[in-house]
Design an enzyme around this catalytic site. Structure first.
Site, PDB file in Angstrom:
ATOM      1  CG  HIS A 167      -1.831   1.125   1.348  1.00  0.00           C
ATOM      2  ND1 HIS A 167      -1.507   2.247   2.081  1.00  0.00           N
ATOM      3  CD2 HIS A 167      -3.035   1.365   0.784  1.00  0.00           C
ATOM      4  CE1 HIS A 167      -2.487   3.119   1.976  1.00  0.00           C
ATOM      5  NE2 HIS A 167      -3.430   2.614   1.197  1.00  0.00           N
ATOM      6  NE  ARG A 170      -4.702   0.663  -7.288  1.00  0.00           N
ATOM      7  CZ  ARG A 170      -3.513   0.848  -7.869  1.00  0.00           C
ATOM      8  NH1 ARG A 170      -3.093   2.060  -8.131  1.00  0.00           N
ATOM      9  NH2 ARG A 170      -2.749  -0.180  -8.164  1.00  0.00           N
ATOM     10  CB  CYS A 179      -3.689  -0.720 -15.074  1.00  0.00           C
ATOM     11  SG  CYS A 179      -4.703  -2.039 -14.406  1.00  0.00           S
TER      12      CYS A 179
HETATM   13  C1  PEP Z   1      -3.286  -4.833  -9.782  1.00  0.00           C
HETATM   14  O1  PEP Z   1      -3.674  -5.725  -9.056  1.00  0.00           O
HETATM   15  O2  PEP Z   1      -2.367  -4.978 -10.599  1.00  0.00           O
HETATM   16  C2  PEP Z   1      -3.883  -3.494  -9.712  1.00  0.00           C
HETATM   17  C3  PEP Z   1      -3.531  -2.569 -10.575  1.00  0.00           C
HETATM   18  O3  PEP Z   1      -4.798  -3.248  -8.738  1.00  0.00           O
HETATM   19  P1  PEP Z   1      -4.476  -3.017  -7.197  1.00  0.00           P
HETATM   20  O4  PEP Z   1      -3.025  -2.708  -7.083  1.00  0.00           O
HETATM   21  O5  PEP Z   1      -5.344  -1.907  -6.773  1.00  0.00           O
HETATM   22  O6  PEP Z   1      -4.838  -4.320  -6.578  1.00  0.00           O
END
Ligand code: PEP
Ligand code: MG
Length: 851
Positions: free
Chosen positions: A430, A537, A806
């Site tokens: 995070h 997000r 992404c």
């Molecule tokens: C991923 O899982 O690659 C993504 C972009 O979403 P998050 O990092 O929010 O899980």
């Protein structure tokens, strides 16, 4: 110049002439550069190059014919310098004045004056004693006399320590110098040092033997030595830079205080005033080197009785800012093509221009190392909670948020902090993801420090304890925690940077979007010329204080109508969020991901938080505690999250879809038309997409009927479970795009927790289990194969399918190469990585173009 036929065409020992067989890969960069200068007809003293092979043989005791080697120099003094393939790999120090002995001393005393001759000889005796005979460097400390007396004392001391007279035969001297330099290169310490700089284990050393141009003497004309370059190493702007010292040799001018300026300067005397012709020659030679060697060069020179000699040319040392300006100016001056200017900048070096950095000249007191999760540097007072970070921010004081790990509740604290430091986590934890999004320097996984967040202390491995309020520095570029406040250099995106980026965009053939969640992110993305938002997000939007309580009400609602009532309150807030994002992006595509995290992430985790929630919702505390516990999961990342929420609690996605459509209508009224993209997270089965799609289509129809306004949108799927990649063929017909979420996809492909892997990742990489941290560098073999399968099967089923990545890998040059080769339409990455991605993508296209 005497022509030594034996050495003309011998690839191992050759006189450097325009056509001699000299190459960087066999003789090293210095030898090659000298040949280039010779080809330009520049005044280079006679030089012989020894190849890597020759030097290797010398180290093994197989000496070349030194008499033949001496021949082209006609009895002059010599110097020997190292010539490794890459100048950064270093090498033994140069040895000057070889050939000095009692006889030459007498000759030179006539020619140059006794003082200068004694200085030369003394200098050679000292350097020979230390570098060749390996005597103790302190042995000459006692000598206070100068001139001939000092020299006699040095020769006496040499004889005493070495138990033999100082060698008088130039051939013997030269052989000993060559042997000692060759052996020094093959020693273990030197090998380890250069391997640390990226040299292969068997990297070779070349040597160049050159006639000494004497910078000393009593001739009519000026004598001395120095270095010159035409640009500033810091900014890359035109500026004659360097130093000159009369009556000096080698790089003396850079050491002493007495050096002169080159160009006329109000601060003191200059070479331009002292020897205007030599100065003009130097400028002319350095300019010619720039044009003909197609690089900004620093020249090492000697002026010998008024005549300029060029001893060496090296690429000018440069900061990232200077590197960009130098490349752009070379292209603007027509010296190199634009494509080549693009190729000359390491995309990652742009980070130096996008973020503040620790001044490379500042003293670094490194307390601990962790993972370099988000580049840039900042100092501030240590705080251990988000609330404290906000308090500092409110007072206008910089702080560093120190947490074991961060959670969505820390977002506001992160926004308030100047940098973040965590004990746990890896590249996609995070703190790392948010840090990069905010452009906030961040070091994660600094587990060699002791984090006692309750006691509010941070203990370095060496035992130093830091308390709340004490100042530290986070260097997120290097992944280091530093004591105190070393000086920082500001970020600089000057006109040269903008020019380079515009050239990058002209050749680039894969699009670059940004991952942006907030208006601030979106503005950064737009400023860095992102071609849209590839991932918004939405969960971060619910952590604002006014929304969190409503969100919690929604989560606690037992009946659909109660849930809907709470969602009705959230709807206008979400609509306003999206309207603002659409407006900022001015008609560029914005891809909004429907809610992804497990709902219990929105609930308070401690008793005080439970009590507050009980008050807000007017529920008994025990009720709240029980409900929070009931929502807990053993493995939340694989539990009720992503599309699973969409299937089981569909009202949330209904609300989000409605907010998106209403915002589309709103933002299109007075701005560029918006075609939103809606992305479903964590899909693993076709049926999930069908269910969500049906409901979203129904919401779109309802909004259309209610408003009478026509709009369009694109629905797509985030491929972040291995199954979604494998079944892309049956998922693709239901959507307009697939975007690979490589963070979760890496986590699930390896079965490796993205939040916990930091603890053992360095051990895994050190032992070669993984070549790199797969959360940092896309695993092209495994995860990459899933991307390839997903792309091929998806496109086979739906040829118009838009493909993208992404996950955090989207900004790294290696993943961009992979995605481009796989036919992806765009990559999406944190806003601050957008310029890096634009340049990396341009280099791929330019490389194809150049061939
Ligand atoms: C991923 O899982 O690659 C993504 C972009 O979403 P998050 O990092 O929010 O899980
Ligand atoms: Mg994900």
């Amino acid at each position: 110049m005497k022509d030594a036929a034996v050495q003309q065409n011998d690839p191992d020992i050759t006189l450097i002439t325009p056509s001699a067989p000299v190459a960087t890969a066999t003789h090293g960069g210095r030898a090659k550069c000298l040949q280039r200068l010779v080809r330009l007809d520049l005044p280079v003293p006679v030089t012989v190059a020894l190849s890597f092979n020759a030097v290797h043989r010398i180290a093994a005791g197989e000496m070349p014919d030194t008499q033949a080697l001496l021949e082209p120099f006609g009895g002059s003094l010599l110097c020997v310098r190292p010539s490794s393939e890459d100048p950064d790999w270093g090498g033994p120090g140069a040895v000057l004045n070889i050939g000095m002995n009692d006889a030459t001393y007498v000759d030179l005393a006539d020619l140059l004056g006794q003082e200068a001759a004694a200085t030369l000889y003394l200098r050679f005796v000292q350097s020979y004693a230390v570098h060749v005979a390996r005597l103790d460097p302190d042995m000459f400390d006692e000598i206070t006399l100068t001139g001939q007396e000092g020299l006699s004392e040095a020769l006496r001391l040499y004889e005493e320590e070495a138990e033999e007279a100082f060698p008088q035969d130039p051939g013997v001297q030269l052989a000993a110098v060559l042997r000692s330099m060759a052996r020094a290169w093959e020693g273990t310490t030197a090998r380890l040092l250069r391997q640390a700089k990226g040299a292969p284990a068997d990297a070779g050393l070349g040597l160049v033997v050159q006639r000494m141009a004497l910078g000393l003497g009593k001739g009519e004309g000026e004598s001395g030595s120095g270095v010159i370059q035409l640009v500033s190493s810091q900014t890359g702007l035109e500026q004659i830079t360097g130093r000159y010292l009369s009556q000096s040799q080698g790089r003396d001018a850079l050491e002493g205080e007495a050096a002169l300026f080159l160009e006329r300067d109000p601060r003191g005397p200059s070479l331009q005033e002292l020897a205007p012709d030599a100065f003009a020659n130097l400028i002319e030679y350095t300019k010619l080197m720039r044009v003909r060697l197609r690089a900004e060069m620093q020249a090492e020179f000697t002026i010998e009785n008024g005549k300029v000699w060029l001893l060496d040319g090296v690429r000018v040392q440069r900061s990232a800012q200077a590197a960009v300006r130098i490349a752009v100016r070379l292209a603007e001056d027509g010296i190199i093509p634009r494509e080549e200017a693009l190729m000359r900048i390491d995309p990652r070096a742009l980070n130096e221009l996008l973020h503040r950095q620790v001044d490379p000249d500042a003293k670094r007191d490194v307390l601990a190392r962790g993972i370099a999760a988000s580049p840039g540097a900042a100092h501030g007072a240590i705080v251990f909670s988000s609330a404290e970070a906000q308090a500092y921010d409110a007072r206008g004081e910089a702080c560093i948020l120190v947490r074991r790990e961060t959670s969505p509740e820390d977002i506001r604290g992160m926004n308030a902090a100047a940098a973040v430091l965590t004990e746990r986590g890896g590249m996609t934890s995070h703190a790392a993801v948010i840090g990069r999004g905010l452009g906030l320097p961040c070091v994660v996984g600094a587990s060699e420090m002791r984090f006692q967040t309750r006691k509010k202390t941070l203990t370095a491995p060496d035992g130093r304890v830091f308390r709340e309020g004490e100042v530290i520095t986070i260097d997120g570029t290097k992944g280091e925690v530093l004591a105190g406040e070393p000086a920082l250099l500001a970020a600089t995106q000057d006109d040269a940077f903008q020019t380079l980026m515009s050239w990058a965009d002209e050749v680039r053939d894969i699009k670059v979007r940004a991952n942006a969640d907030t208006p601030a992110d979106a503005k950064t993305a737009r400023n860095f010329a992102a071609e849209g938002i590839g991932l918004c997000r939405t969960e971060h939007m619910f952590f604002e204080a006014d929304r969190l309580t409503v969100m919690r009400e929604m989560i606690f609602a037992d009946r659909p109508e109660d849930r809907r009532a709470a969602l009705d309150q959230l709807l206008p807030m979400q609509r306003a969020d999206f309207t603002e994002l659409f407006r900022i992006m001015q008609g560029k595509p914005v891809c909004i991901r429907l809610l992804d995290p497990p709902l219990h992430e929105f609930l308070p985790h401690d008793r005080a938080g439970h009590r507050e929630l009980a008050e807000a919702l007017d529920l008994p505390l025990s009720d709240v505690t029980r409900r929070v516990e009931a929502l807990g999961e053993y493995n939340p990342m694989l539990g009720m999250r992503g599309v699973r929420l969409g299937v089981t609690v569909p009202e949330i996605y209904d609300m989000q879809a409605r907010a998106i459509f209403e915002a589309t209508i709103e933002a299109s009224k007075d701005g560029d038309p918006v075609v939103p993209e809606i992305m479903i997270p964590l899909v693993s089965a076709k049926r999930e997409v069908e269910i969500v799609k049906t409901r979203i289509d129904a919401v779109a129809a309802a909004v259309h009927t209610e408003t009478g306004v026509a709009f369009s949108f694109r629905l797509g799927v985030m491929v972040e479970t291995p199954r979604a990649a494998l079944r892309a063929g049956e998922i693709a017909p239901h959507c307009a795009f697939l975007s690979f979420g490589t963070n979760d996809l890496t986590q699930m492909t390896y079965g490796l927790s993205r939040d916990d892997a930091g603890r053992f990742m360095s051990a895994y990489v050190q032992q070669g289990v993984y070549p790199e941290d797969p959360f940092h560098t896309l695993d092209a073999d495994g995860v990459g194969e899933l991307l390839q399968i997903g792309a091929t099967r998806g496109r086979a089923a739906q040829p118009d399918l838009v493909l993208s990545i992404c996950g955090e890998h989207g900004g790294s040059p290696e993943s961009i190469a992979f995605c481009r080769a796989a036919g992806f339409d765009y990559v999406s990455c944190s806003p601050f990585r957008v310029p890096v991605a634009r340049l990396a993508a341009a280099q791929l296209a330019a490389r194809d173009k150049i061939g």
